[in-house]
Write a protein that holds these residues in place. Structure first.
Motif, mmCIF file in Angstrom:
data_model
loop_
_atom_site.group_PDB
_atom_site.id
_atom_site.type_symbol
_atom_site.label_atom_id
_atom_site.label_comp_id
_atom_site.label_asym_id
_atom_site.label_seq_id
_atom_site.Cartn_x
_atom_site.Cartn_y
_atom_site.Cartn_z
ATOM 1 N N GLN A 1 0.832 -1.194 0.000
ATOM 2 C CA GLN A 1 0.000 0.000 0.000
ATOM 3 C C GLN A 1 0.873 1.253 0.000
ATOM 4 N N PRO A 2 0.430 2.312 -0.674
ATOM 5 C CA PRO A 2 1.199 3.558 -0.638
ATOM 6 C C PRO A 2 1.199 4.139 0.777
ATOM 7 N N GLN A 3 2.241 4.835 1.108
ATOM 8 C CA GLN A 3 2.366 5.482 2.410
ATOM 9 C C GLN A 3 2.068 6.963 2.236
ATOM 10 N N PRO A 4 0.820 7.400 2.507
ATOM 11 C CA PRO A 4 0.442 8.782 2.228
ATOM 12 C C PRO A 4 1.208 9.813 3.057
ATOM 13 N N ALA A 5 1.738 9.447 4.215
ATOM 14 C CA ALA A 5 2.437 10.414 5.050
ATOM 15 C C ALA A 5 3.894 10.587 4.639
ATOM 16 N N TYR A 6 4.355 9.762 3.726
ATOM 17 C CA TYR A 6 5.763 9.835 3.327
ATOM 18 C C TYR A 6 5.997 11.047 2.446
ATOM 19 N N HIS A 7 7.072 11.739 2.718
ATOM 20 C CA HIS A 7 7.516 12.801 1.821
ATOM 21 C C HIS A 7 9.047 12.847 1.847
ATOM 22 N N ALA A 8 9.604 13.123 0.719
ATOM 23 C CA ALA A 8 11.064 13.158 0.614
ATOM 24 C C ALA A 8 11.596 14.462 1.188
ATOM 25 N N GLU A 9 12.720 14.378 1.858
ATOM 26 C CA GLU A 9 13.405 15.570 2.357
ATOM 27 C C GLU A 9 14.728 15.687 1.626
ATOM 28 N N PRO A 10 15.150 16.902 1.386
ATOM 29 C CA PRO A 10 16.475 17.049 0.784
ATOM 30 C C PRO A 10 17.531 16.428 1.713
ATOM 31 N N THR A 11 18.510 15.796 1.117
ATOM 32 C CA THR A 11 19.545 15.130 1.898
ATOM 33 C C THR A 11 20.226 16.084 2.863
ATOM 34 N N SER A 12 20.463 17.296 2.473
ATOM 35 C CA SER A 12 21.174 18.244 3.341
ATOM 36 C C SER A 12 20.407 18.514 4.631
ATOM 37 N N ASN A 13 19.071 18.467 4.606
ATOM 38 C CA ASN A 13 18.281 18.701 5.811
ATOM 39 C C ASN A 13 18.158 17.460 6.682
ATOM 40 N N SER A 14 18.168 16.299 6.068
ATOM 41 C CA SER A 14 17.894 15.092 6.829
ATOM 42 C C SER A 14 19.140 14.413 7.383
ATOM 43 N N SER A 15 20.304 14.641 6.812
ATOM 44 C CA SER A 15 21.483 13.897 7.242
ATOM 45 C C SER A 15 21.857 14.170 8.692
ATOM 46 N N SER A 16 21.711 15.385 9.161
ATOM 47 C CA SER A 16 22.073 15.656 10.555
ATOM 48 C C SER A 16 21.080 15.025 11.516
ATOM 49 N N SER A 17 19.786 15.014 11.162
ATOM 50 C CA SER A 17 18.813 14.383 12.048
ATOM 51 C C SER A 17 18.955 12.858 12.011
ATOM 52 N N ILE A 18 19.316 12.304 10.859
ATOM 53 C CA ILE A 18 19.535 10.870 10.775
ATOM 54 C C ILE A 18 20.701 10.481 11.685
ATOM 55 N N CYS A 19 21.782 11.220 11.621
ATOM 56 C CA CYS A 19 22.953 10.911 12.451
ATOM 57 C C CYS A 19 22.629 11.031 13.932
ATOM 58 N N ALA A 20 21.767 11.965 14.294
ATOM 59 C CA ALA A 20 21.406 12.136 15.696
ATOM 60 C C ALA A 20 20.494 11.015 16.186
ATOM 61 N N ASP A 21 19.734 10.408 15.271
ATOM 62 C CA ASP A 21 18.763 9.379 15.651
ATOM 63 C C ASP A 21 19.282 7.952 15.518
ATOM 64 N N VAL A 22 20.410 7.758 14.888
ATOM 65 C CA VAL A 22 20.933 6.424 14.638
ATOM 66 C C VAL A 22 22.119 6.152 15.560
ATOM 67 N N VAL A 23 22.088 5.006 16.209
ATOM 68 C CA VAL A 23 23.201 4.581 17.051
ATOM 69 C C VAL A 23 24.041 3.605 16.235
ATOM 70 N N ILE A 24 25.318 3.868 16.162
ATOM 71 C CA ILE A 24 26.210 3.020 15.378
ATOM 72 C C ILE A 24 27.002 2.138 16.329
ATOM 73 N N ILE A 25 26.746 0.815 16.238
ATOM 74 C CA ILE A 25 27.390 -0.168 17.106
ATOM 75 C C ILE A 25 27.930 -1.300 16.224
ATOM 76 N N PRO A 26 29.180 -1.199 15.795
ATOM 77 C CA PRO A 26 29.725 -2.297 14.997
ATOM 78 C C PRO A 26 29.903 -3.558 15.837
ATOM 79 N N GLN A 27 29.674 -4.699 15.189
ATOM 80 C CA GLN A 27 29.903 -5.998 15.832
ATOM 81 C C GLN A 27 31.301 -6.459 15.487
#
Length: 147
Positions: free
Chosen positions: A2-28
């Protein structure tokens, strides 16, 4: 799908800092090559923690090491009784780089967890996926036999 009606694309420049803040990087750290390059791995900017997998390392090194189940957690860091170097090396590097390090508790007991914390690990699992699955399967089998 099913389509996701709430989805919208964000420019990479705006989203990269929030992605980095929300993602925990734990290498195994589960391969001998990762142990060899542990300082390089833990010095990568953005690594929040690491998780060493002694069972996977033992499997990789299996031709030269005894079975993991023969290890007593209070005597070993998790590879083999007399050959603790791979996990010890990762632990020392995590302290040098101030990167929290996680590991399995071996048996999930309070003494096993306490031993890992005493060894210097900051993140300790209380159960592995295989132990949880085996326990659940055994419970299901007991219930089925009781019927």
């Amino acid at each position: 799908p099913q389509p996701q009606p709430a989805y919208h694309a964000e420019p990479t420049s705006n989203s990269s800092s929030s992605i980095c803040a929300d993602v925990v990087i734990i290498p195994q750290i589960d391969r001998p090559e990762a142990v060899s390059d542990i300082d390089g791995i833990l010095s990568v900017p953005g690594v929040d923690a690491a998780f060493v997998r002694p069972q996977a390392l033992a499997a990789e090194l299996a031709p030269i090491l005894p079975p993991l189940r023969t290890i007593e957690p209070h005597r070993s860091l998790g590879i083999v009784g007399g050959s603790e170097e791979p996990v010890s090396r990762v632990l020392r590097s995590s302290h040098r780089h101030s990167v929290p390090l996680g590991i399995d508790s071996v048996d999930g007991s309070s003494s096993g967890i306490h031993a890992r914390v005493h060894q210097g690990f900051q993140l300790v699992t209380v159960a592995s996926d295989i132990d949880a699955l085996a326990s659940a399967a055994a419970d299901q089998l007991r219930m089925a036999r009781a019927v």
